[in-house]
Design a protein around this motif. Structure first.
Motif, short mmCIF file in Angstrom:
data_model
loop_
_atom_site.label_atom_id
_atom_site.label_comp_id
_atom_site.label_asym_id
_atom_site.label_seq_id
_atom_site.Cartn_x
_atom_site.Cartn_y
_atom_site.Cartn_z
N GLN A 21 -5.55 5.94 -4.31
CA GLN A 21 -6.94 5.81 -3.90
C GLN A 21 -7.19 6.79 -2.76
O GLN A 21 -6.62 6.63 -1.67
CB GLN A 21 -7.23 4.38 -3.43
N PRO A 22 -8.00 7.84 -2.97
CA PRO A 22 -8.21 8.84 -1.93
C PRO A 22 -8.64 8.27 -0.58
O PRO A 22 -8.13 8.69 0.46
CB PRO A 22 -9.29 9.75 -2.52
N VAL A 23 -9.55 7.32 -0.58
CA VAL A 23 -10.03 6.77 0.69
C VAL A 23 -8.91 6.03 1.43
O VAL A 23 -8.82 6.09 2.66
CB VAL A 23 -11.29 5.90 0.47
N LEU A 24 -8.03 5.35 0.69
CA LEU A 24 -6.90 4.67 1.32
C LEU A 24 -5.86 5.67 1.82
O LEU A 24 -5.25 5.46 2.88
CB LEU A 24 -6.25 3.69 0.34
N MET A 51 0.86 -1.19 0.00
CA MET A 51 0.00 0.00 0.00
C MET A 51 0.89 1.23 0.00
O MET A 51 1.43 1.63 1.02
CB MET A 51 -0.91 -0.04 1.23
N HIS A 52 1.10 1.81 -1.18
CA HIS A 52 1.97 2.98 -1.27
C HIS A 52 1.32 4.23 -0.68
O HIS A 52 1.99 5.23 -0.47
CB HIS A 52 2.43 3.20 -2.70
N GLU A 53 0.03 4.17 -0.39
CA GLU A 53 -0.63 5.32 0.22
C GLU A 53 -0.01 5.65 1.58
O GLU A 53 0.03 6.81 1.98
CB GLU A 53 -2.13 5.06 0.37
N ALA A 54 0.51 4.64 2.29
CA ALA A 54 1.13 4.89 3.60
C ALA A 54 2.38 5.76 3.45
O ALA A 54 2.57 6.72 4.21
CB ALA A 54 1.48 3.57 4.28
N SER A 55 3.21 5.47 2.46
CA SER A 55 4.41 6.30 2.27
C SER A 55 4.03 7.70 1.77
O SER A 55 4.67 8.68 2.14
CB SER A 55 5.40 5.63 1.32
N LEU A 56 2.98 7.79 0.97
CA LEU A 56 2.50 9.10 0.54
C LEU A 56 1.96 9.91 1.71
O LEU A 56 2.19 11.12 1.81
CB LEU A 56 1.44 8.95 -0.55
N ALA A 57 1.24 9.25 2.61
CA ALA A 57 0.72 9.93 3.80
C ALA A 57 1.87 10.45 4.65
O ALA A 57 1.81 11.58 5.17
CB ALA A 57 -0.17 8.98 4.61
N GLN A 58 2.94 9.67 4.78
CA GLN A 58 4.11 10.12 5.54
C GLN A 58 4.75 11.33 4.87
O GLN A 58 5.16 12.28 5.54
CB GLN A 58 5.13 8.99 5.66
N ARG A 59 4.83 11.31 3.55
CA ARG A 59 5.43 12.43 2.82
C ARG A 59 4.58 13.70 2.94
O ARG A 59 5.10 14.80 3.06
CB ARG A 59 5.64 12.06 1.35
N ILE A 60 3.26 13.54 2.90
CA ILE A 60 2.37 14.69 3.08
C ILE A 60 2.58 15.29 4.46
O ILE A 60 2.72 16.50 4.62
CB ILE A 60 0.90 14.30 2.85
N ALA A 61 2.64 14.43 5.49
CA ALA A 61 2.87 14.91 6.85
C ALA A 61 4.21 15.63 6.96
O ALA A 61 4.30 16.70 7.57
CB ALA A 61 2.80 13.75 7.84
N ALA A 62 5.24 15.08 6.34
CA ALA A 62 6.56 15.72 6.38
C ALA A 62 6.54 17.07 5.66
O ALA A 62 7.14 18.04 6.14
CB ALA A 62 7.60 14.80 5.75
N SER A 63 5.84 17.14 4.54
CA SER A 63 5.75 18.41 3.79
C SER A 63 5.04 19.48 4.61
O SER A 63 5.47 20.64 4.63
CB SER A 63 5.01 18.19 2.47
N VAL A 64 3.97 19.09 5.27
CA VAL A 64 3.24 20.05 6.11
C VAL A 64 4.12 20.48 7.27
O VAL A 64 4.18 21.67 7.60
CB VAL A 64 1.90 19.45 6.59
N ALA A 65 4.81 19.55 7.89
CA ALA A 65 5.69 19.89 9.02
C ALA A 65 6.79 20.85 8.60
O ALA A 65 7.18 21.74 9.36
CB ALA A 65 6.29 18.62 9.62
N GLU A 66 7.28 20.73 7.36
CA GLU A 66 8.30 21.64 6.84
C GLU A 66 7.74 23.02 6.53
O GLU A 66 8.43 24.02 6.67
CB GLU A 66 8.92 21.08 5.57
N ALA A 67 6.48 23.07 6.12
CA ALA A 67 5.89 24.33 5.65
C ALA A 67 5.26 25.18 6.75
O ALA A 67 5.12 26.39 6.59
CB ALA A 67 4.83 24.02 4.59
#
Length: 121
Positions: free
Chosen positions: A40-43, A1-17
């Motif tokens: 998949q948006p829901v995932l 499930m690559h959504e997990a790594s994308l969720a981590q990257r989104i969190a990191a981007s927000v934390a940086e910004a």
């Protein structure tokens, strides 16, 4: 499930910004997810729910907006949505693969909780 790594990257981007003092106030992160992005948006929203408690904004939630595929026809300058995977302009019949929307994965907004109003006596 690559959504997990994308969720981590989104969190990191927000934390940086976001300013460090405001991180705990992040309540909602909004993003746009294209139909052809492979996400998949829901995932992604569910994966973010697992990631968020490990971030400086543990109560934040991710809200995804799906973006439909849009194609540009260079022959007649029309924009169209492909029908059943056919990338042929309905106006002039020209095949086109110039995708102008539907591939994106973008953070569009970070919303903050309102600061509590001080009580004065």
């Amino acid at each position: 499930m690559h959504e997990a790594s994308l969720a981590q990257r989104i969190a990191a981007s927000v934390a940086e910004a976001v300013e460090p003092a405001r991180l705990a106030d992040v309540s909602v992160i909004r993003c746009r997810v294209g139909e052809l992005s492979g996400v998949q948006p829901v995932l992604l929203e569910a994966a973010f729910g697992v990631v968020a408690p490990l971030t400086p904004f543990p109560d934040a939630r991710l809200v995804c907006e799906s973006v439909a595929v849009a194609v540009h026809c260079a022959a007649c300058d029309a924009a169209f949505s492909p029908v059943r995977g056919r990338y042929v302009c309905p106006r002039c019949g020209t095949p086109s693969a110039a995708i102008v929307a539907g591939l994106e994965l973008l953070v569009t907004q970070v919303a903050f909780r309102a600061a509590p109003t001080p009580i004065t006596a």
